[in-house]
Enzyme design. Structure first.
Site, PDB file in Angstrom:
ATOM      1  N   ARG A  35      -4.625 -36.179  46.488  1.00  0.00           N
ATOM      2  CA  ARG A  35      -5.960 -35.618  47.065  1.00  0.00           C
ATOM      3  C   ARG A  35      -5.445 -35.138  48.433  1.00  0.00           C
ATOM      4  O   ARG A  35      -6.009 -33.904  49.000  1.00  0.00           O
ATOM      5  CB  ARG A  35      -6.923 -36.720  47.089  1.00  0.00           C
ATOM      6  CG  ARG A  35      -8.333 -35.990  47.018  1.00  0.00           C
ATOM      7  CD  ARG A  35      -9.005 -37.219  47.615  1.00  0.00           C
ATOM      8  NE  ARG A  35      -9.329 -38.279  46.248  1.00  0.00           N
ATOM      9  CZ  ARG A  35     -10.445 -38.098  45.799  1.00  0.00           C
ATOM     10  NH1 ARG A  35     -11.582 -37.396  46.202  1.00  0.00           N
ATOM     11  NH2 ARG A  35     -10.952 -38.899  44.721  1.00  0.00           N
ATOM     12  N   LYS A 187     -21.627 -42.299  29.913  1.00  0.00           N
ATOM     13  CA  LYS A 187     -23.075 -42.299  29.934  1.00  0.00           C
ATOM     14  C   LYS A 187     -23.567 -40.809  29.826  1.00  0.00           C
ATOM     15  O   LYS A 187     -23.327 -39.904  30.447  1.00  0.00           O
ATOM     16  CB  LYS A 187     -23.611 -42.888  31.197  1.00  0.00           C
ATOM     17  CG  LYS A 187     -23.433 -44.069  31.311  1.00  0.00           C
ATOM     18  CD  LYS A 187     -24.219 -44.717  32.571  1.00  0.00           C
ATOM     19  CE  LYS A 187     -24.021 -46.263  32.609  1.00  0.00           C
ATOM     20  NZ  LYS A 187     -24.389 -46.858  34.039  1.00  0.00           N
ATOM     21  N   GLY A 340     -12.925 -37.099  38.285  1.00  0.00           N
ATOM     22  CA  GLY A 340     -13.201 -38.576  37.770  1.00  0.00           C
ATOM     23  C   GLY A 340     -12.219 -39.181  36.995  1.00  0.00           C
ATOM     24  O   GLY A 340     -10.930 -38.979  36.899  1.00  0.00           O
ATOM     25  N   GLY A 363     -18.006 -36.187  40.522  1.00  0.00           N
ATOM     26  CA  GLY A 363     -19.652 -35.883  40.552  1.00  0.00           C
ATOM     27  C   GLY A 363     -20.098 -34.618  41.252  1.00  0.00           C
ATOM     28  O   GLY A 363     -20.983 -33.932  40.562  1.00  0.00           O
TER      29      GLY A 363
HETATM   30  P1  ADP Z   1     -15.578 -39.166  34.077  1.00  0.00           P
HETATM   31  O1  ADP Z   1     -15.141 -40.066  35.244  1.00  0.00           O
HETATM   32  O2  ADP Z   1     -14.245 -38.490  33.625  1.00  0.00           O
HETATM   33  O3  ADP Z   1     -16.557 -38.290  34.014  1.00  0.00           O
HETATM   34  P2  ADP Z   1     -16.832 -41.673  32.817  1.00  0.00           P
HETATM   35  O4  ADP Z   1     -16.874 -42.068  34.092  1.00  0.00           O
HETATM   36  O5  ADP Z   1     -17.996 -40.899  32.232  1.00  0.00           O
HETATM   37  O6  ADP Z   1     -15.837 -40.321  33.078  1.00  0.00           O
HETATM   38  O7  ADP Z   1     -16.163 -42.440  31.596  1.00  0.00           O
HETATM   39  C1  ADP Z   1     -14.839 -42.878  31.750  1.00  0.00           C
HETATM   40  C2  ADP Z   1     -14.708 -44.161  30.719  1.00  0.00           C
HETATM   41  O8  ADP Z   1     -15.630 -44.115  29.477  1.00  0.00           O
HETATM   42  C3  ADP Z   1     -13.657 -44.771  30.835  1.00  0.00           C
HETATM   43  O9  ADP Z   1     -13.383 -45.934  31.271  1.00  0.00           O
HETATM   44  C4  ADP Z   1     -13.225 -44.734  29.220  1.00  0.00           C
HETATM   45  O10 ADP Z   1     -12.691 -45.994  28.933  1.00  0.00           O
HETATM   46  C5  ADP Z   1     -14.802 -45.111  28.698  1.00  0.00           C
HETATM   47  N1  ADP Z   1     -14.882 -44.664  27.235  1.00  0.00           N
HETATM   48  C6  ADP Z   1     -14.444 -43.219  26.935  1.00  0.00           C
HETATM   49  N2  ADP Z   1     -14.679 -43.372  25.429  1.00  0.00           N
HETATM   50  C7  ADP Z   1     -15.227 -44.419  25.166  1.00  0.00           C
HETATM   51  C8  ADP Z   1     -15.406 -45.341  24.019  1.00  0.00           C
HETATM   52  N3  ADP Z   1     -15.507 -44.581  22.733  1.00  0.00           N
HETATM   53  N4  ADP Z   1     -15.987 -46.553  23.965  1.00  0.00           N
HETATM   54  C9  ADP Z   1     -16.073 -47.438  25.167  1.00  0.00           C
HETATM   55  N5  ADP Z   1     -15.675 -46.586  26.339  1.00  0.00           N
HETATM   56  C10 ADP Z   1     -15.388 -45.509  26.197  1.00  0.00           C
HETATM   57 MG    MG Z   2     -16.185 -42.149  35.865  1.00  0.00          MG
END
Ligand code: ADP
Ligand code: MG
Length: 382
Positions: A35, A187, A340, A363
């Site tokens: 970064r 989420k 993320g 974010g």
């Molecule tokens: P990002 O940071 O890329 O936006 P998120 O923070 O929304 O992604 O989600 C990431 C997390 O979601 C990871 O820790 C991953 O392990 C979890 N995850 C993804 N798919 C599943 C699943 N099917 N069941 C449980 N956890 C999951």
């Molecule tokens: Mg995340």
């Protein structure tokens, strides 16, 4: 958005540069400087134009002046990257006159997160010029990202900040089609605004990750012991309705990897279909879904990916995310990863450099896509 060129002659001037050097540190050493490297073009540009730099960054979430949140290891790494001595200034009242100075963790200052006007004024008093290259914090209205901006005479976005904004705006406003969005992660409520925007702008939207569960529940499937955000079911139902599913843009996995628990020693099998039995949870997309999703990537010209497609931190549930990552890496078109955990997955797979753009602000890029205000960006735009 004002750019670096608009600053004019900055020879001999002090430029306050807001960077996002919130990087992993362990045992007093920077563990991953990726970064930091992304901000180097801006720092080098300003230095070549003869400016003196005052680097300002946050680091972690300290509750005051906690030594373990010192930027000292980061200043040391910055020295190496710029090949010049970087002095660490403990306090705003005592800024040494070096060519490159780094201010100690800005979150040691109570006025920073509160966007206190007096504190912003003190910050502004340290420089005539302000440059923001910390896109990842632009969704926060803090003193060093928002309050200070109108108080300095000249302000502009840095090159990284500019490329983050330009990339997202380009794929939203004039994507080469087909335009594919891949949405995964935890989420659905956090990302529903983004999904709604893609229902308008994208041609196809692939759903994966834990956020698949609320969609399946909204369609009347049983999801066993899968992680499910209950408040996400209604927004998911509305999105499906708005889309005219299954005849619209949304695609859900047609098979799933299920396990009896989230662990390395779990019993794992592939479920054909979407009804997860009790005692089991969905942790990745299945092999047919993987093939389908990769085919959608190959068909597309522009692809945006945010959110892991399974619990990729464990090998048994990483195949979906890996297949997506590899297909993106091999794709000749415009491939953008929203940062993320999806960015972390790209790094984990060794593919971070193989996409067109990997955002340093997960974010912030999602907020930009859904059309929410970014105070740090708005302050640089008029
Ligand atoms: P990002 O940071 O890329 O936006 P998120 O923070 O929304 O992604 O989600 C990431 C997390 O979601 C990871 O820790 C991953 O392990 C979890 N995850 C993804 N798919 C599943 C699943 N099917 N069941 C449980 N956890 C999951
Ligand atoms: Mg995340």
């Amino acid at each position: 958005m004002r750019t670096l060129d608009s600053l004019g002659d900055i020879k001999g001037k002090r430029v306050l540069v807001r960077v996002d050097f919130n990087v992993p540190v362990g045992d007093g050493k920077v563990r991953d400087d990726a970064r930091m490297r992304r901000a180097l073009p801006t720092l080098e540009d300003l230095r070549e134009r003869g400016a003196k730099l005052l680097l300002v960054s946050h680091f972690g979430r300290p509750k005051g002046n906690e030594p373990e949140f010192s930027l000292a290891p980061v200043a040391e790494r910055t020295s190496k990257l710029l090949n010049i001595e970087v002095l660490l200034a403990e306090d705003l009242d005592d800024i040494p006159d070096g060519d490159v100075v780094m201010l100690e963790n800005i979150r040691f200052q109570p006025g920073e997160s509160k966007n206190d006007p007096e504190f912003a004024q003190r910050l502004a008093g340290l420089a005539d010029y302000y440059v923001n290259d910390a896109f990842g914090t632009s969704h926060r209205a803090h003193a060093s990202t928002e309050g200070v901006v109108s108080l300095v005479e000249h302000s502009a976005a840095g090159l990284l900040f500019q490329s983050e904004v330009d990339t997202i705006q380009m794929i939203m406003n004039e994507p080469k089609r087909p335009f594919l969005a891949i949405m995964g992660g935890a989420k659905v409520t956090e990302k529903i605004g983004v999904i709604e925007r893609f229902l308008e702008l994208a041609d196809t939207i692939l759903i994966g990750g834990a956020m698949t569960t609320p969609f399946l529940r909204a369609l009347g499937h049983s999801t066993g012991d899968s992680l499910c955000e209950e408040e996400g079911i209604e927004p998911a139902r509305k999105a499906l309705e708005q889309d005219g599913y299954p005849d619209g843009k949304l695609i859900l996995p047609e098979d799933l990897v299920i396990a009896d628990r989230l662990g390395d020693d779990a019993a794992v099998k592939i479920l054909d279909g979407a009804d997860v039995p009790d005692g089991w949870m969905q942790l990745d997309i299945g092999s047919r879904a993987r093939t389908r999703y990769v085919a959608e990537i190959r068909k597309a010209e522009t692809i945006f990916w945010n959110g892991p497609i399974g619990a990729y931190e464990r090998k048994s549930f990483a195949a979906g995310s890996l297949a997506i990552a590899q297909a993106l890496a091999a794709h000749p078109g415009t491939t953008v990863v929203g940062g993320g955990d999806s960015g972390a997955a790209m790094k984990e797979f060794g593919l971070a450099d193989s996409v067109t753009h990997l955002s340093t602000g997960g974010g912030a890029s999602l907020r930009l896509i859904e059309g929410a205000p970014l105070p740090g960006l708005d302050a640089l735009t008029d």
